[in-house]
Design a protein around this motif. Structure first.
Motif, PDB file in Angstrom:
ATOM      1  N   VAL A 197      -2.031  34.921 -81.804  1.00  0.00           N
ATOM      2  CA  VAL A 197      -2.862  35.550 -81.158  1.00  0.00           C
ATOM      3  C   VAL A 197      -2.858  36.791 -82.764  1.00  0.00           C
ATOM      4  O   VAL A 197      -4.779  36.975 -81.991  1.00  0.00           O
ATOM      5  CB  VAL A 197      -1.797  36.693 -80.838  1.00  0.00           C
ATOM      6  CG1 VAL A 197      -2.373  38.061 -79.600  1.00  0.00           C
ATOM      7  CG2 VAL A 197      -0.811  36.024 -79.310  1.00  0.00           C
ATOM      8  N   SER A 209       9.774  46.290 -74.226  1.00  0.00           N
ATOM      9  CA  SER A 209       8.291  47.238 -73.163  1.00  0.00           C
ATOM     10  C   SER A 209       9.108  48.504 -72.226  1.00  0.00           C
ATOM     11  O   SER A 209       9.058  49.119 -71.981  1.00  0.00           O
ATOM     12  CB  SER A 209       8.042  46.236 -72.610  1.00  0.00           C
ATOM     13  OG  SER A 209       7.385  44.874 -73.325  1.00  0.00           O
TER      14      SER A 209
ATOM     15  N   VAL B 231       6.347  43.054 -69.979  1.00  0.00           N
ATOM     16  CA  VAL B 231       6.506  42.802 -70.964  1.00  0.00           C
ATOM     17  C   VAL B 231       4.571  43.536 -71.486  1.00  0.00           C
ATOM     18  O   VAL B 231       3.926  44.049 -70.672  1.00  0.00           O
ATOM     19  CB  VAL B 231       5.881  41.953 -72.102  1.00  0.00           C
ATOM     20  CG1 VAL B 231       7.352  41.170 -71.935  1.00  0.00           C
ATOM     21  CG2 VAL B 231       4.598  41.084 -71.266  1.00  0.00           C
ATOM     22  N   TYR B 232       4.466  44.105 -72.531  1.00  0.00           N
ATOM     23  CA  TYR B 232       2.747  44.449 -73.182  1.00  0.00           C
ATOM     24  C   TYR B 232       2.451  43.457 -74.355  1.00  0.00           C
ATOM     25  O   TYR B 232       2.766  43.586 -75.147  1.00  0.00           O
ATOM     26  CB  TYR B 232       2.848  46.138 -73.212  1.00  0.00           C
ATOM     27  CG  TYR B 232       3.560  47.284 -72.308  1.00  0.00           C
ATOM     28  CD1 TYR B 232       2.116  47.863 -72.579  1.00  0.00           C
ATOM     29  CD2 TYR B 232       4.557  47.217 -72.622  1.00  0.00           C
ATOM     30  CE1 TYR B 232       2.790  49.239 -71.600  1.00  0.00           C
ATOM     31  CE2 TYR B 232       4.907  48.551 -71.023  1.00  0.00           C
ATOM     32  CZ  TYR B 232       4.109  49.171 -70.826  1.00  0.00           C
ATOM     33  OH  TYR B 232       4.569  50.409 -70.196  1.00  0.00           O
ATOM     34  N   THR B 233       1.449  43.161 -73.989  1.00  0.00           N
ATOM     35  CA  THR B 233       0.265  42.189 -74.948  1.00  0.00           C
ATOM     36  C   THR B 233      -1.155  42.669 -75.374  1.00  0.00           C
ATOM     37  O   THR B 233      -1.706  43.579 -74.551  1.00  0.00           O
ATOM     38  CB  THR B 233       0.402  40.345 -74.531  1.00  0.00           C
ATOM     39  OG1 THR B 233       0.043  40.229 -73.165  1.00  0.00           O
ATOM     40  CG2 THR B 233       2.351  40.570 -74.470  1.00  0.00           C
ATOM     41  N   PRO B 234      -1.389  42.249 -76.378  1.00  0.00           N
ATOM     42  CA  PRO B 234      -2.348  42.706 -76.909  1.00  0.00           C
ATOM     43  C   PRO B 234      -3.750  42.353 -75.289  1.00  0.00           C
ATOM     44  O   PRO B 234      -3.315  41.317 -75.817  1.00  0.00           O
ATOM     45  CB  PRO B 234      -2.930  42.552 -78.133  1.00  0.00           C
ATOM     46  CG  PRO B 234      -1.961  41.883 -78.840  1.00  0.00           C
ATOM     47  CD  PRO B 234      -0.915  41.759 -77.522  1.00  0.00           C
ATOM     48  N   ASP B 235      -4.452  43.134 -75.235  1.00  0.00           N
ATOM     49  CA  ASP B 235      -5.787  42.442 -74.341  1.00  0.00           C
ATOM     50  C   ASP B 235      -6.676  41.820 -75.793  1.00  0.00           C
ATOM     51  O   ASP B 235      -8.499  41.630 -75.259  1.00  0.00           O
ATOM     52  CB  ASP B 235      -6.472  43.371 -74.457  1.00  0.00           C
ATOM     53  CG  ASP B 235      -6.483  44.055 -73.884  1.00  0.00           C
ATOM     54  OD1 ASP B 235      -6.715  45.017 -75.442  1.00  0.00           O
ATOM     55  OD2 ASP B 235      -6.573  44.953 -73.122  1.00  0.00           O
ATOM     56  N   ILE B 236      -6.690  41.967 -76.692  1.00  0.00           N
ATOM     57  CA  ILE B 236      -7.648  40.790 -77.220  1.00  0.00           C
ATOM     58  C   ILE B 236      -6.787  39.552 -78.515  1.00  0.00           C
ATOM     59  O   ILE B 236      -5.790  40.198 -78.776  1.00  0.00           O
ATOM     60  CB  ILE B 236      -8.324  41.202 -78.623  1.00  0.00           C
ATOM     61  CG1 ILE B 236      -7.800  42.189 -79.735  1.00  0.00           C
ATOM     62  CG2 ILE B 236      -9.347  43.003 -78.182  1.00  0.00           C
ATOM     63  CD1 ILE B 236      -8.822  43.467 -81.020  1.00  0.00           C
ATOM     64  N   ALA B 237      -7.507  38.643 -78.533  1.00  0.00           N
ATOM     65  CA  ALA B 237      -6.441  37.833 -78.395  1.00  0.00           C
ATOM     66  C   ALA B 237      -7.539  36.762 -79.959  1.00  0.00           C
ATOM     67  O   ALA B 237      -9.133  36.486 -79.531  1.00  0.00           O
ATOM     68  CB  ALA B 237      -5.889  36.146 -77.867  1.00  0.00           C
ATOM     69  N   ASN B 238      -7.177  35.838 -81.047  1.00  0.00           N
ATOM     70  CA  ASN B 238      -7.573  35.351 -81.396  1.00  0.00           C
ATOM     71  C   ASN B 238      -8.325  33.844 -81.116  1.00  0.00           C
ATOM     72  O   ASN B 238      -7.608  33.441 -79.674  1.00  0.00           O
ATOM     73  CB  ASN B 238      -7.339  34.294 -82.896  1.00  0.00           C
ATOM     74  CG  ASN B 238      -8.233  33.503 -83.999  1.00  0.00           C
ATOM     75  OD1 ASN B 238      -8.293  32.930 -83.476  1.00  0.00           O
ATOM     76  ND2 ASN B 238      -7.693  33.931 -84.651  1.00  0.00           N
ATOM     77  N   LEU B 268     -12.401  39.088 -76.126  1.00  0.00           N
ATOM     78  CA  LEU B 268     -11.605  39.658 -75.504  1.00  0.00           C
ATOM     79  C   LEU B 268     -11.252  38.629 -74.015  1.00  0.00           C
ATOM     80  O   LEU B 268     -11.800  37.916 -73.745  1.00  0.00           O
ATOM     81  CB  LEU B 268     -12.409  40.735 -74.723  1.00  0.00           C
ATOM     82  CG  LEU B 268     -13.709  42.349 -75.099  1.00  0.00           C
ATOM     83  CD1 LEU B 268     -14.606  43.055 -74.531  1.00  0.00           C
ATOM     84  CD2 LEU B 268     -12.319  43.089 -75.197  1.00  0.00           C
ATOM     85  N   HIS B 275      -0.326  34.106 -73.921  1.00  0.00           N
ATOM     86  CA  HIS B 275      -0.079  35.945 -74.456  1.00  0.00           C
ATOM     87  C   HIS B 275       1.255  35.610 -74.485  1.00  0.00           C
ATOM     88  O   HIS B 275       2.453  36.239 -75.134  1.00  0.00           O
ATOM     89  CB  HIS B 275      -0.406  36.826 -74.265  1.00  0.00           C
ATOM     90  CG  HIS B 275      -1.738  37.412 -75.036  1.00  0.00           C
ATOM     91  ND1 HIS B 275      -2.617  37.201 -74.339  1.00  0.00           N
ATOM     92  CD2 HIS B 275      -2.329  38.283 -75.752  1.00  0.00           C
ATOM     93  CE1 HIS B 275      -3.782  37.610 -74.905  1.00  0.00           C
ATOM     94  NE2 HIS B 275      -3.127  37.925 -75.595  1.00  0.00           N
ATOM     95  N   HIS B 299      -4.282  44.483 -68.654  1.00  0.00           N
ATOM     96  CA  HIS B 299      -6.471  44.517 -68.770  1.00  0.00           C
ATOM     97  C   HIS B 299      -7.101  43.141 -68.566  1.00  0.00           C
ATOM     98  O   HIS B 299      -6.887  42.258 -70.386  1.00  0.00           O
ATOM     99  CB  HIS B 299      -6.103  44.585 -69.695  1.00  0.00           C
ATOM    100  CG  HIS B 299      -6.299  46.844 -69.565  1.00  0.00           C
ATOM    101  ND1 HIS B 299      -7.061  47.296 -70.439  1.00  0.00           N
ATOM    102  CD2 HIS B 299      -5.360  47.394 -68.872  1.00  0.00           C
ATOM    103  CE1 HIS B 299      -6.411  49.161 -69.619  1.00  0.00           C
ATOM    104  NE2 HIS B 299      -5.125  48.569 -69.212  1.00  0.00           N
TER     105      HIS B 299
END
Lengths: 588, 588
Positions: A197, A209, B231-238, B268, B275, B299
Motif C-alpha cells: 500500500v 477502527s 475499517v479505515y484504510t488510506p485512499d491513496i496507494a502505491n 488515488l 487494501h 473514498h
C-alpha cells in the motif's frame, strides 16, 4: 539544571562519541551530531557493518577519553584549510560549501585530541560537566533525511550532569518504550502498515477502527451540540483554489504534485479552509447569520519525507477535526473563548490535565517581517490583543512565542506532552484577517452595508491519527471502557460450559456491548492471560459454579475479573450490562 | 408496445428531425442521432445561434414532412461515394473512416427526400407508425463527448405510436423535472458546486451533510450488527498494488494519473479490494476465523469526462459503502444470501419496493472470451451456480445477462429505476475466485493444510452520493423525518410570542430534535410558506392562544401543521417530542 547547560553537555558528548568512533574505527566518516530533546545523536558512515554490539565498546572508549577533555577551544579556518582537512569526507565538504555560500565563518572546535567542524555550544570543561552518559540505540538515517542520499548509521545517546538524573531518565525511557504506540499498535492489533500500500499510510484494523469511529462520533456529536455546521467537502481541488487562497507558495513543498484532469490541475488538499469559504460564498449572509461555524472531519494530505514517518504520529494523509468560524469582529473574543471551552471539555474526556498534559502558547507575528507575515500592523495588534485577552480572562497559564504565527494572523497553539516528555504543537486556534479579504467574504451589517468578517481556524482535538497515537501511549493500550475495541470477553473454563457461555455472550452482544467469546480448547489460565494482555476491561469467567448458580437463581451470572488482575466477584449479567453502560456514559 | 418497435419509431423520428433541420437551415452539419432510453437525440453543427425558439419551427417542419415518409429504403455505397456525399462534413467523414477501418459495409438510409449515413433500424412506414412526437430540450454536447472537440447542439425529443402515450409520458417528465435532484438540491440548499473547487466535486452544505451523516451511520451500524468488520484504510496507494491486483490494465482509463512521491508512484484509489486483502494478509487465519467481512465507507476516485458529470449522480470522487467478505467455498451461498438480506433490509428502510424500484440481474461471463474474463471454466460454472441457486431459493425475480460479469467472476447487479424510469446498475454483489490467487489469500483448513478462500465484493447500498441523488428524487425532497435536515420549525406569529417560541425551540433542541426558529419580522403566512417549501415535516405555530394555554395548563403547547398542509391540532411539547422520536425510530 538549565536547558541551555544540558544542551551543551549533550552536544559535547556527541563530540566525545565522534572522537571514540574515529579512534576505534579509523576511516569512519563523520557527518553531523546535534543535541536534541532528551539527548543527542551522531550520524556516521562506518567502513564496517556496525551493530548494537559495538555500542558498549564505544561507550568504554568514551569513558577513557573523557578525563582528557578539560576544555573546548576553537579556531576560525579558511575554506581551503577546511576542505583540505576533510578532503576524504563528502558530507563535511557539502557542509563547508554551504557555509561559504552563506558567507559565514568556518570554525573548528577541539577538546583533547579531537577536532571537528562545528558552530560551538559546548561545556567549558566536559570532564567535569558531563556527569553521566549512555548510548541508547541505533538507526539508519539518510544523509539530510532524503531517500536519494546514502544511508548513514545514527547513534542516539543521552547525557546528564549526574548519574542520578541519568538513571531516572532511563527508568522513564523504559516506561515509554512499553507505551510506544507503534509497539502497542502491533501487540494489540490496532493498525498495520503494508509495503504494497505504501509508506506512511496506516491501515486501521477492525479493532483500531472501533477506537477511531468512537473518537470521530464523539467529536462530531459534541460539535453539533455546540452549533457547529458539519459538512462534507471533496478532498481534491483545483490548484487555482490554493493560488487564490495564497497557500500555494507557502505550502508548495508539503503538497503532493498536481494531477492533470482534462485540461486542469488538481491537488490533494493540504487544508480545508478554501472549501469552507466556497460554501460560505454560495449564498448571501446578514449579520444575523453570524457566527457560522463550518466543521469537517477533513482528509488532508501533506508530504513527509519517508525518514520522518512515525507510526500514526507522522503519516502522509490524515483526518483533521477541522473548523472555520466566520464571525463578526465583535464576536471574535467570544468565539475564541468558546473554542477553548470545547478543547478543554474534549481534553477532560480523555483525562488530560491542563497544565501537565497540555498548555497554551500564544504565537505572535513579527511586524518587521513582511515576507513571512501579511502586512497590516493594526490588524495584527487587534488580533493579538483578542487572543491575549481571552487567555488572561480565563486565567490560563500560557507562554508567548514570537515569530511563530501563521502568515495570516496570530494563533494559540495547544502544546501537548507525550509519554517521552516531548512537547509538540498538537493543534492550533488561529485568528485570520487575511483570508476574508482574499476570498472577498462578506455579510450585510445592521446598516445594510457590506462588511468583512474574520475567520477563526481551529481544531478541537487535532488529527485523529495523532490523537490515537497519543491516547494509545497515554493509556498504555488499556483504553477506558468507552473506547475499548473489546469491552468484555467471555471465558468458559471448559467445553461443558460452552452453551451457557454462548448464551451470556449473545446477551451482552444484544445490549450493544463489544464482546468476544474465547472458545479455544485451552486452560482458562491461558485465556485469562491472553485477554489481560489484550487489555480487555471485563473478563467474564464461566465455570460449573456460575452455570449452576444461574440454573438455580434464574438470573445468569459470571465471575468477573478485571484487567488489572483484581477480582470483581460474581455478578449477574444485567448488573454487568449496567456497569459497562455506566462506564460508557461517564466515559470511563 | 415492444421496446424494439419503440426504438425504431424514435430512431426514425431522429432522421425526421435531421431532414427538417437541413430543410429549414441549409448548411447545417449532421452528425449522429440515436434512439436512447425514453426518446432520441440528434447532434448538429448549426450555422446560426440555435435557441429554444427554433424548436417549434422544427417541429412544424417535421409534421409537414412526415406524411411523405411512407417507407425506408437503403443502399450500400463505396467509401469514395460516401466521402463525396459528405465532403463538407468532417463528422461524417470521421465516421466513414472508422467504418472502413473496421472493414464494415457503408449504408445510406432514405425516406422521402432525405438520405443519411446509417446502420438501419427504422419503422417500415414512418408516416403510419410515428403516432406522436415532441422535441423536448436543447443541450451543448462535445463531439464524441470529449472536451477537446467542437461543441455541438444536441436536440432531445421523444416519439410514441399514439398521442395518448406521448401525453402520459409528458406528464411523467413534468413530475420528474420537479423531482430532479439538481434542482431540489439547490432549492433545498443540500449541496453546491464551485468552479474554484472543480468539476464533479460537490460540496455538501450543512443540511445535505445531515442527510449524509445519518445515511452513513445507519449503514455502518447495521453492518456492525451483522458482524461486518468496519475499517479505515488510506485512499491513496502505491501503483504496484493495482498491478498486483490486475486492476490496472482494466481500470487504467478510469483512474487518475499517478502522483510521484519520492521515488514511487501513488494512485488515488479506484477501489478498496486490495487494501482489505492487505489487512487480511497481516495475520494468519484458520478456518474458524472465516467468514471475515471487511467493510468500509471508502473514498474512491474514478475519472469521468466533464460532459458526463451530473449533480450527485455522476461525480469524480465518491464514497462507496464497500465490503469484501473472505469466506470458505462452502460458505459462499450463505454469504451471498446474507448480503441480499442486508440489501433488502436497507432498501426497505428507504421504502423501496423490490420488483418495482429495484430488481436483480445475474451477470454471467463468456467462457470463450479469455481476454475479458479470467480463464477457469470450472470456477465460472461453480460461481454462477452459487449465485443462481441463491436467487432461485429466495424466489427472487431476476433476469440473466450474458457477457456482463467482472473479469474475476460473475455477479448479481442491483438494478434500480429512477424517477425518469431509467434503469441503472446501482451496485453489485460479485463472486471472485481470481483475487484470492493473485494475493495468495489463504487459511489453514480443518486438516491443517493451507486452503484458498473466495471473496464476495459487495455494496449494501452503493455510493453515498448516488443514494442521496436517488432519495432526493424519490421523496421529491420531502425526506422522512429520520432523514430530514430540519425536522421541526418554530413559527411565532409575532414578536409578542418570541420569548415563548424560544422556550419551545430550546426544549425541542435539547431533546436532540433538529429544529429551527423563524424569528423574521414577517407575516406567519410567509413563514409557513417558506417552511413548507423547505419541506420541513413539523411546523410549530405559536400565537397568543398557544402561549395563553401553556400559561394556564402548565404544559407548553404548539399548533401543529404538517408540510402537506394538513392541520395537526394543538399538541403539547412532550407529545410532539414523542411523535418525532417515534418517527425517527420507525424510520418514517
Amino acid at each position: 539544571m538549565k536547558t541551555e547547560n544540558l544542551e551543551k553537555i549533550r552536544h559535547s558528548t556527541a563530540h566525545l562519541l565522534a572522537a571514540a568512533a574515529l579512534e576505534l574505527y579509523p576511516g569512519t566518516k563523520l557527518t553531523i551530531g546535534p543535541a536534541i530533546e532528551n539527548g543527542f545523536y551522531y550520524d556516521f558512515e562506518f567502513q564496517h557493518a556496525f551493530s548494537e554490539e559495538d555500542l558498549p565498546r564505544l561507550e568504554k572508549k568514551m569513558q577513557e577519553i573523557l578525563p582528557t577533555w578539560q576544555s573546548f577551544s576553537h579556531r576560525e579556518v579558511t575554506a581551503n584549510e577546511a576542505k583540505e582537512f576533510y578532503k576524504d569526507n563528502v558530507y563535511k565538504l557539502e557542509l563547508i560549501n554551504e557555509i561559504v555560500e552563506k558567507g559565514e565563518k568556518i570554525t573548528f572546535y577541539k577538546s583533547g585530541e579531537f577536532e571537528d567542524l562545528c558552530r560551538g555550544g559546548h561545556s567549558e570543561n566536559p570532564s567535569k560537566e558531563i556527569g553521566a552518559f549512555k548510548l541508547l540505540s541505533l538507526a539508519g538515517a539518510y544523509w539530510r533525511g532524503s531517500e536519494k542520499n546514502t544511508m548513514l548509521t545514527r547513534i542516539y545517546g543521552t547525557a546528564f550532569s549526574t548519574q542520578k538524573e541519568l538513571d531516572e531518565h532511563l527508568v522513564l525511557l523504559e516506561e515509554a518504550k512499553k507505551r510506544d504506540h507503534k509497539k502497542l499498535g502491533k501487540d494489540l492489533g490496532l493498525f498495520v502498515f503494508s509495503d504494497a500500500v505504501g509508506k506512511g499510510l496506516p491501515l486501521l484494523t477492525p479493532k483500531g477502527s472501533v477506537v477511531r469511529r468512537i473518537l470521530e462520533r464523539f467529536i462530531v456529536d459534541e460539535e453539533l451540540k455546540r452549533d457547529y455546521l458539519h459538512v462534507y467537502t471533496p478532498d481534491i481541488a483545483n490548484l487555482d483554489l490554493y493560488k487564490k487562497s495564497g497557500h500555494y507558495p507557502y505550502y508548495k513543498d508539503s503538497m503532493y504534485a498536481p494531477i492533470k484532469i482534462e485540461d486542469e490541475e488538481y491537488m490533494l488538499r493540504p487544508m480545508t479552509c478554501p472549501h469552507h469559504f466556497e460554501l460560505y460564498l454560495s449564498e448571501p449572509h446578514s449579520y444575523k447569520d453570524l457566527p457560522m461555524r463550518y466543521a469537517e472531519l477533513a482528509h488532508l494530505y501533506r508530504f513527509e519525507q519517508s525518514g520522518e514517518l512515525t507510526g500514526l504520529q507522522r503519516v502522509r494523509t490524515f483526518t483533521l477535526a477541522d473548523a472555520h468560524i466566520i464571525a463578526r469582529v465583535d464576536q471574535a473574543e467570544q468565539m475564541v473563548n468558546e473554542v477553548l471551552d470545547l478543547i478543554e471539555y474534549i481534553a477532560s474526556a480523555f483525562q488530560l490535565d491542563k497544565g501537565t498534559d497540555y498548555h497554551y502558547r500564544l504565537s505572535l507575528g513579527n511586524r518587521a517581517d513582511d515576507k513571512k507575515y501579511f502586512k497590516d500592523d493594526l490588524a495584527w495588534d487587534n488580533a493579538e490583543n483578542v487572543l491575549r485577552a481571552v487567555l488572561e480572562k480565563r486565567k490560563a497559564h500560557f507562554v508567548e512565542a514570537t515569530d511563530e504565527a501563521a502568515f495570516y494572523g496570530p494563533k494559540i497553539d495547544v502544546q501537548m506532552k507525550n509519554v517521552n516528555g516531548k512537547e509538540d504543537t498538537a493543534f492550533t486556534v488561529q485568528y485570520d484577517f487575511v483570508m476574508p479579504k482574499r476570498f472577498d467574504l462578506s455579510y450585510i451589517n445592521e446598516e445594510g452595508v457590506a462588511a468583512q468578517p474574520i475567520v477563526i481556524h481551529r481544531s478541537s482535538i487535532g488529527a485523529i491519527e495523532r490523537v490515537m497515537a497519543f491516547l494509545i501511549e497515554k493509556y498504555a493500550g488499556a483504553f477506558p471502557t468507552w473506547l475499548s475495541p473489546v469491552q468484555a470477553v467471555v471465558l468458559p473454563i471448559s467445553d461443558k460450559q460452552l452453551d451457557y457461555a454462548e448464551k451470556v455472550y449473545k446477551a451482552l452482544k444484544e445490549e450493544g456491548i463489544r464482546v468476544e467469546l474465547d472458545d479455544k480448547k485451552e486452560p482458562v489460565g491461558a485465556k485469562i492471560r491472553r485477554a489481560t494482555l489484550q487489555k480487555v476491561p471485563f473478563l467474564c469467567i464461566i465455570g460449573d459454579k456460575e452455570k449452576q448458580q444461574a440454573a438455580e437463581g434464574g438470573l445468569d451470572v459470571v465471575s468477573l475479573r478485571l484487567r488489572d488482575g483484581s477480582d470483581g466477584g460474581v455478578i449477574t449479567v444485567p448488573d454487568l450490562v449496567k456497569r459497562v453502560q455506566t462506564d460508557i456514559e461517564k466515559k470511563l
